[in-house]
Scaffold this active site. Structure first.
Site, PDB file in Angstrom:
ATOM      1  N   LYS A   5      13.898 -60.435  -3.862  1.00  0.00           N
ATOM      2  CA  LYS A   5      13.061 -60.937  -2.776  1.00  0.00           C
ATOM      3  C   LYS A   5      13.883 -61.345  -1.559  1.00  0.00           C
ATOM      4  CE  LYS A   5      11.184 -64.865  -3.326  1.00  0.00           C
ATOM      5  NZ  LYS A   5      10.428 -66.110  -3.483  1.00  0.00           N
ATOM      6  N   ARG A  18       1.027 -72.294  -2.793  1.00  0.00           N
ATOM      7  CA  ARG A  18       1.202 -72.440  -4.234  1.00  0.00           C
ATOM      8  C   ARG A  18      -0.130 -72.693  -4.935  1.00  0.00           C
ATOM      9  NH1 ARG A  18       6.744 -74.046  -5.079  1.00  0.00           N
ATOM     10  NH2 ARG A  18       7.754 -72.088  -4.558  1.00  0.00           N
ATOM     11  N   ARG A  39      25.690 -59.245 -16.642  1.00  0.00           N
ATOM     12  CA  ARG A  39      26.593 -59.212 -15.487  1.00  0.00           C
ATOM     13  C   ARG A  39      27.871 -60.010 -15.737  1.00  0.00           C
ATOM     14  NH1 ARG A  39      22.305 -60.925 -10.741  1.00  0.00           N
ATOM     15  NH2 ARG A  39      22.402 -62.984 -11.698  1.00  0.00           N
ATOM     16  N   ARG A  97      28.566 -66.003 -14.671  1.00  0.00           N
ATOM     17  CA  ARG A  97      27.918 -67.201 -14.122  1.00  0.00           C
ATOM     18  C   ARG A  97      27.189 -67.925 -15.249  1.00  0.00           C
ATOM     19  NH1 ARG A  97      24.295 -65.601  -9.174  1.00  0.00           N
ATOM     20  NH2 ARG A  97      25.015 -63.469  -9.077  1.00  0.00           N
ATOM     21  N   ARG A 100      13.079 -69.320 -15.855  1.00  0.00           N
ATOM     22  CA  ARG A 100      12.755 -69.069 -14.451  1.00  0.00           C
ATOM     23  C   ARG A 100      11.579 -68.102 -14.313  1.00  0.00           C
ATOM     24  NH1 ARG A 100      17.923 -67.422 -12.416  1.00  0.00           N
ATOM     25  NH2 ARG A 100      19.389 -69.127 -12.549  1.00  0.00           N
TER      26      ARG A 100
END
Ligand SMILES: [Zn+2]
Length: 216
Positions: free
Chosen positions: A13, A87, A126, A160, A171
């Protein structure tokens, strides 16, 4: 042209919003950024928001609406990319009103869709070179020589801490919970357009452009 851009973390995004700003002069309006900017500038709405936040209270819908109205006036018809707002259904109705008052409307709600399992695989795989930052992936992009960076020859790599399955799934669930109240509102109006966020970034860009240009 005003749009809402939706997509879970990892769908690209931010990349698409930045591209639309650069290529079309649109302005991304995220409520967090707007709030911080208004408080910093000391605008009337900013001062009001500051007082509320200092009192430890949540900024009301009325203040957020006033803030967005202020920003819409400031960007003067450049075209807004709403990010993280609305929202709730009430906020969606308030946004319609703000735009109508300015002789504008919301043209599209574009959702970058992801295959959640594939996204988890993409993110959790990753890693990167600890020295030069060259990106790698456990499945799709391993160094040519096992354990050695193709670019700089370093044998140290890093991941990470957020790139783990639990964090990514949490998430995604948060994203679904946040969009669930507003998607039906826009579906009823026939505004929701879906783009495959898993496609290569140029393909995502082309699909978004086609929607904005009325060609898709
Ligand atoms: Zn390297």
């Amino acid at each position: 042209m005003n749009i809402i851009l939706l997509g879970p973390p990892g769908a690209g995004k931010g990349t698409q919003a930045a591209r639309l700003e650069a290529s079309r002069g649109m302005v991304q309006l995220s409520t967090g950024d707007m709030l911080r900017a208004a408080v910093a500038q000391g605008s009337p709405v900013g001062l009001q928001a500051k007082a509320v936040m200092e009192a430890g209270e949540l900024v009301s819908d009325a203040i957020v609406s006033a803030l967005i109205g202020e920003r819409l006036d400031a960007i003067a018809g450049k075209g807004a990319i709403f990010d993280g707002y609305p929202r709730t259904r009430a906020q969606a109705e308030a946004l319609d009103l703000l735009l109508t008052e300015r002789g504008q409307k919301l043209e599209h709600v574009i959702e970058l869709e992801v295959d959640e399992d594939a996204l988890v695989e993409r993110i959790t795989g990753r890693f990167s070179c600890a020295r030069c930052g060259a990106p790698y992936h456990d499945k799709y992009n391993l160094p040519k020589v096992d354990g050695t960076c193709d670019v700089c020859g370093s044998r140290e790599f890093k991941r990470r801490p957020d790139d783990n399955e639990e964090t990514v799934r949490t998430r995604l669930a948060e994203y679904r919970a946040k969009t669930a109240p507003i998607l039906p509102y826009y579906e009823e109006r026939g505004l929701v357009r879906r783009v495959d966020g898993m496609a290569p970034v140029e393909e995502v860009a082309a699909a978004v452009d086609a929607i904005l240009d009325g060609a898709a």
